[in-house]
Design an enzyme around this catalytic site. Structure first.
Site, PDB file in Angstrom:
ATOM      1  N   ASP A 150       0.842  -1.194   0.000  1.00  0.00           N
ATOM      2  CA  ASP A 150       0.000   0.000   0.000  1.00  0.00           C
ATOM      3  C   ASP A 150       0.879   1.247   0.000  1.00  0.00           C
ATOM      4  O   ASP A 150       1.043   1.914   1.018  1.00  0.00           O
ATOM      5  CB  ASP A 150      -0.894  -0.070   1.260  1.00  0.00           C
TER       6      ASP A 150
HETATM    7  C1  SPV Z   1      -6.795   1.849   4.119  1.00  0.00           C
HETATM    8  O1  SPV Z   1      -7.679   1.060   4.431  1.00  0.00           O
HETATM    9  O2  SPV Z   1      -6.162   1.738   3.075  1.00  0.00           O
HETATM   10  C2  SPV Z   1      -6.433   2.954   4.983  1.00  0.00           C
HETATM   11  C3  SPV Z   1      -6.590   2.806   6.415  1.00  0.00           C
HETATM   12  O3  SPV Z   1      -5.963   3.926   4.475  1.00  0.00           O
HETATM   13  S1  SPV Z   1      -5.087   2.310   7.038  1.00  0.00           S
HETATM   14  O4  SPV Z   1      -4.692   1.099   6.397  1.00  0.00           O
HETATM   15  O5  SPV Z   1      -5.291   2.131   8.459  1.00  0.00           O
HETATM   16  O6  SPV Z   1      -4.134   3.360   6.775  1.00  0.00           O
HETATM   17 MG    MG Z   2      -5.270   3.658   2.573  1.00  0.00          MG
END
Ligand code: SPV
Ligand code: MG
Length: 577
Positions: free
Chosen positions: A76
């Site tokens: 991510d």
């Molecule tokens: C997501 O779900 O991608 C978020 C929340 O941005 S977190 O993973 O907690 O950053």
């Molecule tokens: Mg996110």
């Protein structure tokens, strides 16, 4: 529930704002593809509270960067492009009708963000949340990751640019404050909140990866004061992934308006997939994995396959099913009366037999009618139907004539003997039958005597039911055990009236059995002394013996067969009545 759950973008977009305006605390669940979207959209739990039954659902869908990226096998870190994210977003929108909040990551630079806002708004998304980090961001939940915050002024400008580009009033841009994630003091988070609110943002999300909710509760308390000072009322969002003991009610009481369960479907799916894969490896077969899996049918149901099946069946019922009337044989009983004409030209009540049949069929919206002619073909006068010829009508049985129209059978068909007349109700009832092979069977056969020179097609029902013995019948019982002219009338439960319906599948089974029988057998077969004379009822019996379900639709009178002059008189009487 898939296509039935869809909604136009204009109708969906404002749903989130409407929930917030109504004072609801909005419960949001992550989805990362169409299937998880359907779950987030439709799942409901029911129970009882203070004597009343209650139902609970999620109110909206979170399109998460973490789970969208992870489901593609990627980290991510804004490495999954917006186009790819948008593909997932559309995939979910296509099968849901609840509002969607999109995780917009950093939103890129202000120009990029304008395009994102425009596309999401047009697609019917209700809100985008962008976080105040520098592109490319890193996920917020991992400890020890370098988190670079954007200058609040730069971020506030991005918000202004986004707000300036949106066209509707109901699309929301929410600013996500990452100060607590980046180890900055509460003060930094509150200052940013003020700046973003002043830039015109529609709400604030405060993020935290703390194990307890203290810091977000403190933020909320101070946020309410900021709102008051600015004379604003803008929703506050939290993502309780790490501080997960606090309840929705407690968060709501603390001033949070949107609660996002941001990654739980993906994480639990991952766990289930791992367990199943391990079980397969350990056992080298799938039996032990089965209890870990839902039945295939549940997936079919969820993704709308069962609806498709039902619609197919309905279409099959309502589209113009071909009707085939084998009418090639010569009937010596009416030889003089017909003077070389085919029997289907017999006049009853001023109209030919075939015209009566065409009328009944068209009353049931059946207009694709094919008659198989043979004897007296040149004297056949009939309009509005197709006529095919069986030049070999003197050989074989009526089945051979029926099969002249083989090309008509592929998508299902109705077979009608050429010498029967019936009430409209019988055909209407047949059109509602869902089974693949249905023979119309009269249960008044015990009052009906076999006639000289004309054998009746008797049926013994599978449950050997005699109408005199039992009044109540249960659905699913109507299958044929035996059919044929040699059945003892005493044991017969029904008489086949010469009207049958085959679905697409039924027609396939019928043609396959026929072709197998014809190519692989010689000599006597079922009731026929020679396979060359194979009859329709022989073939039905063969299908039953091979395990195909041949159903019958039970009727009680309401039809006539024209086998002699008495029948004509009877028919005439009923048309005059
Ligand atoms: C997501 O779900 O991608 C978020 C929340 O941005 S977190 O993973 O907690 O950053
Ligand atoms: Mg996110």
């Amino acid at each position: 529930m898939t296509l039935l759950n869809t909604i136009l973008p204009e109708q969906r977009r404002g749903k989130l704002k409407a929930l917030l305006d109504a004072g609801k605390t909005v419960r949001v669940l992550e989805a990362h593809n169409g299937l998880s979207g359907i779950i987030a959209n439709t799942l409901e739990v029911t129970g009882e509270s203070e004597g009343k039954s209650v139902a609970r659902q999620f109110d909206a869908i979170w399109e998460s960067s973490l789970t969208d990226s992870a489901s593609k096998g990627h980290p991510d870190i804004e490495v999954v492009t917006f186009d790819s994210r948008f593909h997932t977003i559309n995939e979910i929108l296509a099968v849901t009708d609840k509002p969607m909040i999109v995780d917009g990551d950093t939103g890129g630079d202000a120009n990029t963000f304008e395009y994102t806002v425009s596309k999401l708004e047009r697609a019917g998304v209700s809100a985008v949340i962008i976080e105040d980090k520098v592109f490319p961001k890193r996920n917020s939940l991992e400890a020890g990751v370098q988190q670079n915050l954007q200058e609040p002024e730069v971020f506030a400008q991005k918000i202004r640019r986004g707000k300036s580009i949106q066209k509707s009033n109901d699309f929301m841009i929410i600013a996500r404050i990452e100060s607590l994630i980046a180890g900055k003091p509460m003060e930094d988070a509150l200052n940013r909140a003020t700046q973003y609110l002043q830039a015109g943002v529609d709400g604030i999300m405060i993020h935290s990866k703390s194990k307890n909710p203290d810091e977000i509760l403190e933020f909320s308390q101070k946020y309410q004061i900021i709102l008051k000072d600015l004379k604003l009322d803008k929703p506050l969002v939290c993502v309780p992934t790490t501080y997960n003991t606090i309840t929705e009610d407690e968060l709501s009481a603390a001033g949070f308006n949107i609660i996002i369960y941001a990654n739980h479907l993906l994480r639990s799916a991952y766990h289930a997939m791992m367990e199943t894969a391990k079980t397969l490896l350990r056992n080298q077969r799938s039996l032990e994995a089965d209890p870990l899996c839902v039945p295939v049918r549940e997936i079919f149901k969820t993704v709308g396959f069962l609806e498709v099946k039902e619609k197919d069946q309905q279409d099959e019922q309502t589209t113009n099913i071909p009707v085939i009337i084998p009418a090639a044989g010569e009937d010596p009983v009416f030889k003089e009366m017909l003077n070389g004409k085919p029997k289907t030209m017999l006049e009853i009540g001023g109209k030919t037999l075939i015209d009566h049949q065409i009328q009944t069929l068209s009353n049931a919206n059946l207009a694709d009618i094919t008659l198989i002619a043979g004897y007296g073909k040149d004297k056949l006068h009939v309009e509005g139907i197709e006529v095919l010829e069986n030049p070999d009508y003197q050989k074989g049985s009526m089945l051979n004539s029926l099969l002249v129209a083989k090309e008509k059978m592929a998508n299902g068909f109705i077979m009608l003997y050429s010498d029967i007349l019936m009430e409209d109700a019988i055909l209407n009832k047949l059109m509602d039958c869902k089974e693949d092979i249905v023979l119309v069977a009269d249960n008044s056969t015990q009052y009906h005597q076999p006639e000289e020179g004309h054998a009746l097609d008797y049926i013994i029902s599978k449950n050997h039911y005699k109408p005199a013995r039992r009044a109540i019948r249960f659905t699913g019982e109507n299958t044929v055990a035996n059919i044929g002219i040699k059945i003892n009338p005493e044991t017969a439960t029904h008489e086949f009236i010469g009207l049958a319906r085959f679905s697409k599948t039924g027609a396939e089974q019928f043609l396959e059995t026929y072709s197998d029988v014809i190519s692989n057998f010689t000599g006597p077969f079922q009731e026929s002394e020679d396979i060359a004379n194979l009859t329709f009822t022989d073939l039905m019996q063969e299908m039953i013996d091979r395990g195909f379900a041949v159903h019958y639709m039970e009727i009680h009178k309401g039809w006539l067969e024209i086998h002699n002059t008495d029948h004509i008189a009877l028919a005439q009487k009923s048309f005059n009545a």
